[in-house]
Design an enzyme around this catalytic site. Structure first.
Site, PDB file in Angstrom:
ATOM      1  N   LYS A 189      41.307  41.921   9.588  1.00  0.00           N
ATOM      2  CA  LYS A 189      40.779  42.836   8.574  1.00  0.00           C
ATOM      3  C   LYS A 189      39.519  43.449   9.167  1.00  0.00           C
ATOM      4  CE  LYS A 189      40.838  44.637   4.446  1.00  0.00           C
ATOM      5  NZ  LYS A 189      41.858  45.628   4.030  1.00  0.00           N
ATOM      6  N   ASP A 221      46.480  43.372   5.187  1.00  0.00           N
ATOM      7  CA  ASP A 221      47.106  43.879   3.955  1.00  0.00           C
ATOM      8  C   ASP A 221      48.339  44.722   4.287  1.00  0.00           C
ATOM      9  OD1 ASP A 221      45.363  45.688   5.136  1.00  0.00           O
ATOM     10  OD2 ASP A 221      44.617  46.522   3.249  1.00  0.00           O
ATOM     11  N   ASP A 245      47.744  31.390   6.528  1.00  0.00           N
ATOM     12  CA  ASP A 245      48.233  30.572   5.422  1.00  0.00           C
ATOM     13  C   ASP A 245      49.047  31.432   4.470  1.00  0.00           C
ATOM     14  OD1 ASP A 245      48.430  28.299   3.696  1.00  0.00           O
ATOM     15  OD2 ASP A 245      46.912  29.233   2.425  1.00  0.00           O
TER      16      ASP A 245
HETATM   17  C1  IPM Z   1      49.553  24.722   4.555  1.00  0.00           C
HETATM   18  C2  IPM Z   1      49.019  24.264   3.233  1.00  0.00           C
HETATM   19  C3  IPM Z   1      47.623  23.719   3.445  1.00  0.00           C
HETATM   20  C4  IPM Z   1      46.765  24.842   3.973  1.00  0.00           C
HETATM   21  C5  IPM Z   1      46.981  23.094   2.188  1.00  0.00           C
HETATM   22  C6  IPM Z   1      47.856  22.018   1.595  1.00  0.00           C
HETATM   23  C7  IPM Z   1      45.598  22.578   2.468  1.00  0.00           C
HETATM   24  O1  IPM Z   1      49.049  25.269   2.291  1.00  0.00           O
HETATM   25  O2  IPM Z   1      49.720  23.876   5.456  1.00  0.00           O
HETATM   26  O3  IPM Z   1      49.807  25.909   4.711  1.00  0.00           O
HETATM   27  O4  IPM Z   1      46.256  25.652   3.186  1.00  0.00           O
HETATM   28  O5  IPM Z   1      46.592  24.917   5.181  1.00  0.00           O
HETATM   29 MN    MN Z   2      49.913  27.117   3.029  1.00  0.00          MN
END
Ligand code: IPM
Ligand code: MN
Length: 351
Positions: A189, A221, A245
């Site tokens: 970003k 995005d 994530d």
């Molecule tokens: C993932 C999960 C984890 C993260 C959580 C459970 C802390 O969502 O492995 O993607 O956010 O990394």
């Molecule tokens: Mn995750």
């Protein structure tokens, strides 16, 4: 080959899906003459209940002294709606990533011909999708300074990146791109965030070391949009912890079920293998969860030990189970579906 694998089943459906991966790995060990020593250890809510800590030192010792870690899932709803909880299962996962130095999270997205109609996206858009999101895993906003000020009325989380953290992740991306289609996309970003501008600067400086790799830079995005419009536009992508994530959850459903996608986390000596999905507490103990993501994570494990025949055998047996309809209820159209344990038994018997 002798392999010591730390076995962290964790919470929710974790123990059930892990059991199936163990069955499959044990079948591989017999077939290909390996010796796998499983080293079970506590993590997540299960570990909090037993010893008050989601990633106990004893578990870390077991992981650090193994050749690899096979991980189920972490998380329990009793902590989710309690913002004041002092210890949370998820903290165990973050601590484990950090203590084991797992700075790169490899999350592939690919399609299965027999499941193409399960995808929420149109067939012609997704057929042949084969991409890898390389998510930075031990830095960024997950580990930056956070807190409250102003009598707790203001909260902050900080996204901090050091050049070396970007560089080591990007290097893995470049190397992966060299082995694939030689295309690398840096997702950031940079139109807003200073840390993203450092990402771009760092990756741009590395381009001359990899003249064969064609690098593109896109905003997160726009990538979120394009991933569902035309996922085939992507091959290897590198991105920061939080962006990765979010994008990997989005990408994981392209194949048709989140229960299908495996992952590995690498960095130092010991790598970790786990399904992308979470602990799915509503299904815990019901023997209905899809074990394939965990089984395919074991295939990634074998591949990292250069045991490619073994990895291929696992992928083939998974494809066969899908083609023959030996699947859990999330993938079954008709009344006939199989239990988690039945799918595991079938896979092991067909290795
Ligand atoms: C993932 C999960 C984890 C993260 C959580 C459970 C802390 O969502 O492995 O993607 O956010 O990394
Ligand atoms: Mn995750």
């Amino acid at each position: 080959m002798k392999i010591n694998i730390a076995l962290l089943a964790g919470d929710g459906i974790g123990p059930e899906v892990i059991d199936q991966a163990v069955k499959v790995c044990d079948a591989i060990a017999i077939q290909y003459d390996h010796e796998i020593n499983w080293k079970p250890a506590l993590t997540g809510a299960a570990a909090i209940d037993a010893v008050g800590e989601p990633y106990p030192d004893e578990t870390h010792e077991i992981c650090a002294n193994s050749d690899a870690v096979l991980f189920g899932a972490i998380g329990h709803p009793r902590f989710d709606n309690d913002p004041s909880a002092k210890v949370r299962p998820e903290q165990g996962l973050l601590k484990m990533r950090q203590k084991l130095g797992l700075f790169a999270n490899v999350r592939p997205t690919f399609t299965f011909p027999s499941l193409i109609d399960k995808s929420p996206l149109k067939k012609e858009r997704i057929e042949g999708t084969d991409l890898i999101i390389l998510r930075e895993l031990t830095g960024g906003i997950y580990f930056g300074e956070r807190g409250r000020t102003d009598n707790s009325n203001t909260a902050f989380d900080t996204m901090t990146y050091e050049r070396f953290e970007i560089e080591r992740l990007a290097r893995k991306g470049f190397e992966m791109a060299l082995k694939r289609s030689k295309k690398l996309c840096c997702v950031d970003k940079a139109n807003v965030l200073e840390s993203s501008r450092l990402w771009r600067e760092t990756v741009q400086a590395m381009e001359k070391e990899y003249p064969e790799v064609e690098v593109s830079y896109e905003f997160v995005d726009a990538v979120a949009m394009r991933l569902v419009q035309w996922p085939k536009a992507y091959d290897v992508m590198i991105t920061a912890n939080l962006f990765g994530d979010i994008l990997t959850d989005e990408a994981s459903v392209i194949s048709g079920s989140m229960g299908l996608m495996p992952s590995s986390s690498v960095g130092s000596d010991v790598s970790l293998y786990e399904p992308i999905h979470g602990s799915y507490p509503q299904a815990a103990g019901k023997d209905i969860a899809n074990p394939l993501a965990t089984v395919l994570s074991a295939a990634m494990l074998f591949e990292d030990f250069d045991l490619n025949k073994e990895a291929k055998a696992i992928r083939e047996v998974v494809n066969k189970s899908l083609a023959e309809g030996i699947v859990t209820e999330d993938l079954s159209d008709d009344a006939k579906s199989y239990k988690t344990s039945e799918v595991g038994d079938w896979l092991a018997a067909n290795i």
